[in-house]
Design a protein around this motif. Structure first.
Motif, short mmCIF file in Angstrom:
data_model
loop_
_atom_site.label_atom_id
_atom_site.label_comp_id
_atom_site.label_asym_id
_atom_site.label_seq_id
_atom_site.Cartn_x
_atom_site.Cartn_y
_atom_site.Cartn_z
N VAL A 1 15.95 -6.04 -3.88
CA VAL A 1 15.42 -5.61 -5.18
C VAL A 1 14.81 -6.78 -5.95
CG1 VAL A 1 15.98 -4.56 -7.39
CG2 VAL A 1 17.08 -3.73 -5.31
N MET A 2 13.58 -6.57 -6.41
CA MET A 2 12.94 -7.48 -7.34
C MET A 2 12.93 -6.82 -8.71
SD MET A 2 11.42 -10.41 -7.87
CE MET A 2 10.69 -11.05 -6.33
N ILE A 3 13.58 -7.45 -9.67
CA ILE A 3 13.58 -6.95 -11.04
C ILE A 3 12.45 -7.61 -11.80
CG2 ILE A 3 14.85 -7.04 -13.23
CD1 ILE A 3 17.42 -6.76 -11.62
N SER A 4 11.67 -6.82 -12.51
CA SER A 4 10.64 -7.40 -13.37
C SER A 4 10.86 -6.91 -14.79
CB SER A 4 9.24 -7.03 -12.87
OG SER A 4 8.82 -5.78 -13.36
N ASP A 5 10.54 -7.78 -15.74
CA ASP A 5 10.74 -7.42 -17.14
C ASP A 5 10.04 -8.46 -18.02
OD1 ASP A 5 13.10 -5.38 -18.45
OD2 ASP A 5 12.23 -6.84 -19.82
N ILE A 6 9.71 -8.05 -19.23
CA ILE A 6 9.14 -8.99 -20.19
C ILE A 6 10.23 -9.88 -20.79
CG2 ILE A 6 9.33 -7.52 -22.25
CD1 ILE A 6 6.42 -8.40 -22.90
N ARG A 7 11.50 -9.43 -20.67
CA ARG A 7 12.64 -10.19 -21.18
C ARG A 7 13.21 -11.06 -20.07
NH1 ARG A 7 15.38 -7.90 -25.53
NH2 ARG A 7 16.68 -9.77 -25.36
N VAL B 1 9.28 1.20 -8.62
CA VAL B 1 9.86 2.06 -9.64
C VAL B 1 9.26 1.66 -10.99
CG1 VAL B 1 11.96 2.86 -10.78
CG2 VAL B 1 12.01 2.31 -8.33
N ASN B 2 8.41 2.50 -11.53
CA ASN B 2 7.75 2.24 -12.81
C ASN B 2 8.65 2.74 -13.94
OD1 ASN B 2 5.14 1.02 -12.18
ND2 ASN B 2 4.70 2.95 -11.15
N ASN B 3 9.59 1.89 -14.34
CA ASN B 3 10.59 2.28 -15.32
C ASN B 3 10.30 1.73 -16.73
OD1 ASN B 3 13.43 2.95 -16.37
ND2 ASN B 3 13.37 0.72 -16.53
N THR C 1 12.20 -2.97 0.51
CA THR C 1 12.01 -3.83 -0.64
C THR C 1 11.53 -2.99 -1.81
OG1 THR C 1 11.51 -5.81 0.65
CG2 THR C 1 10.69 -5.75 -1.60
N VAL C 2 12.17 -3.18 -2.96
CA VAL C 2 11.88 -2.37 -4.13
C VAL C 2 11.58 -3.27 -5.33
CG1 VAL C 2 12.67 -0.51 -5.64
CG2 VAL C 2 13.50 -0.63 -3.28
N LEU C 3 10.54 -2.94 -6.07
CA LEU C 3 10.24 -3.59 -7.34
C LEU C 3 10.56 -2.61 -8.46
CD1 LEU C 3 8.92 -5.76 -9.19
CD2 LEU C 3 6.72 -4.66 -8.71
N VAL C 4 11.43 -3.02 -9.39
CA VAL C 4 11.84 -2.17 -10.51
C VAL C 4 11.35 -2.82 -11.80
CG1 VAL C 4 13.74 -1.08 -11.75
CG2 VAL C 4 13.90 -1.41 -9.27
N THR C 5 10.43 -2.16 -12.50
CA THR C 5 9.96 -2.72 -13.77
C THR C 5 10.92 -2.33 -14.89
OG1 THR C 5 8.58 -0.83 -14.48
CG2 THR C 5 7.59 -2.44 -12.96
N GLY C 6 10.96 -3.16 -15.92
CA GLY C 6 11.89 -2.90 -17.02
C GLY C 6 13.32 -2.89 -16.54
N GLY C 7 13.60 -3.73 -15.54
CA GLY C 7 14.91 -3.71 -14.89
C GLY C 7 15.96 -4.61 -15.50
N ALA C 8 15.65 -5.22 -16.64
CA ALA C 8 16.59 -6.16 -17.23
C ALA C 8 17.82 -5.49 -17.82
CB ALA C 8 15.89 -6.98 -18.31
N GLN C 9 17.66 -4.26 -18.32
CA GLN C 9 18.78 -3.61 -18.99
C GLN C 9 18.60 -2.10 -18.94
OE1 GLN C 9 18.67 -4.74 -23.17
NE2 GLN C 9 16.43 -4.76 -23.17
N GLY C 10 19.58 -1.38 -19.45
CA GLY C 10 19.50 0.07 -19.56
C GLY C 10 19.33 0.78 -18.23
N LEU C 11 18.51 1.81 -18.24
CA LEU C 11 18.30 2.59 -17.03
C LEU C 11 17.75 1.74 -15.89
CD1 LEU C 11 16.75 5.97 -18.26
CD2 LEU C 11 19.13 5.46 -17.70
N GLY C 12 16.83 0.83 -16.21
CA GLY C 12 16.24 0.00 -15.17
C GLY C 12 17.26 -0.85 -14.44
N ALA C 13 18.18 -1.44 -15.18
CA ALA C 13 19.23 -2.24 -14.55
C ALA C 13 20.13 -1.37 -13.68
CB ALA C 13 20.06 -2.95 -15.62
N GLY C 14 20.44 -0.18 -14.17
CA GLY C 14 21.26 0.73 -13.36
C GLY C 14 20.56 1.17 -12.10
#
Length: 263
Positions: free
Chosen positions: A35-41, A86-88, A10-23
């Motif tokens: 994968v859990m995506i986290s983002d302010i957006r 992943v602190n992105n 299980t992975v948490l990716v911050t700033g995962g909404a777009q750009g490098l984080g989404a990739g």
């Protein structure tokens, strides 16, 4: 990334909404991770998560200690554990030193440095033997080639990304000394033509540092032995590797994924 199996992780990716984080989120999912995506957006984050099989989204301001606790709790509850953080999440403000605005500098410090520090804090608390996940794991911080080169117009950003590189090494040592079973590494991506990368080219040229955005990009390519800009997949594959058992003895490393630009 071929031949890397993250099934059951299980992975948490911050700033995962777009750009490098989404990739990165997409690559981790392709390798088998939940994968859990986290983002302010939230709007973009929900859409990105919906496009990745099995991924989910949690709203998350990385500068908030409370949001971090909630994001970790949600991830553990929904997936049954946590193996990788992943602190992105990060921001970049282009400005000349003589025009430095304290508010902009503080924003970068809060998001890039405090946000990453809190991510390491809560990853450790969750993954260490007495934590709710409790099986150890890996933290991958996202720094930048800006930590290794002197590129004009990004002094504040470079300083914060240098801090992430140093933080990574201290965190790896602390985790080892305290028996947490958590590896901590960071990647230093080169320039990628994401929204942030394109903005940098436009803004540095508007400051008079380059004749045009194209000239700014050309300068980056000229400084890169591989002779091209980075691609999202280049950075995502490096993160997948550092999250995997193939990197089981890689710890406290700042991995430059920049085509040689920062050598």
């Amino acid at each position: 990334m071929a031949d890397v199996d993250l099934t059951g992780r299980t992975v948490l990716v911050t700033g995962g909404a777009q750009g490098l984080g989404a990739g990165m989120a997409e690559a981790l999912a392709r390798a088998g991770a939940s994968v859990m995506i986290s983002d302010i957006r939230s709007d973009i984050g929900k859409t990105t998560a919906a496009g990745i099989p099995g991924a989910r989204f949690v709203p998350h301001d990385v500068t908030s200690d409370r949001d971090w606790a909630a994001a970790i709790e949600t991830t553990v509850a929904e997936f049954g554990g946590l193996d990788v953080v992943v602190n992105n999440a990060g921001v970049e403000v282009t400005q000349l030193i003589v025009d430095t605005e304290p508010e902009s500098l503080l924003t970068m410090l809060n998001v890039n440095v405090v946000g990453t520090m809190l991510g390491v804090k809560h990853a450790f608390r969750a993954m260490r033997p007495d934590g709710p996940a409790g099986k150890g794991g890996a933290v991958v911080n996202v720094a930048s080639v800006a930590a290794a080169i002197a590129f004009p117009g990004i002094s504040g950003y470079s300083a914060t990304k240098s801090a992430i590189d140093r933080l990574t090494r201290v965190a790896a040592m602390e985790a080892g000394k305290l028996g947490y079973g958590v590896r901590v590494n960071c990647v230093l991506p080169g320039l990628v033509a994401t929204e942030m990368g394109t903005k940098l080219a436009v803004e540095t040229s508007s400051l008079g540092l380059f004749d045009s955005p194209e000239a700014a990009v050309g300068e980056v390519v000229e400084l890169t032995p591989s002779g091209r800009l980075g691609e999202v997949a280049d950075m995502a594959d490096a993160v997948v590797f550092l999250a995997s058992d193939q990197a089981r003895f890689v710890n406290g490393v700042g991995l430059r994924v920049d085509g040689g630009m920062g050598m």
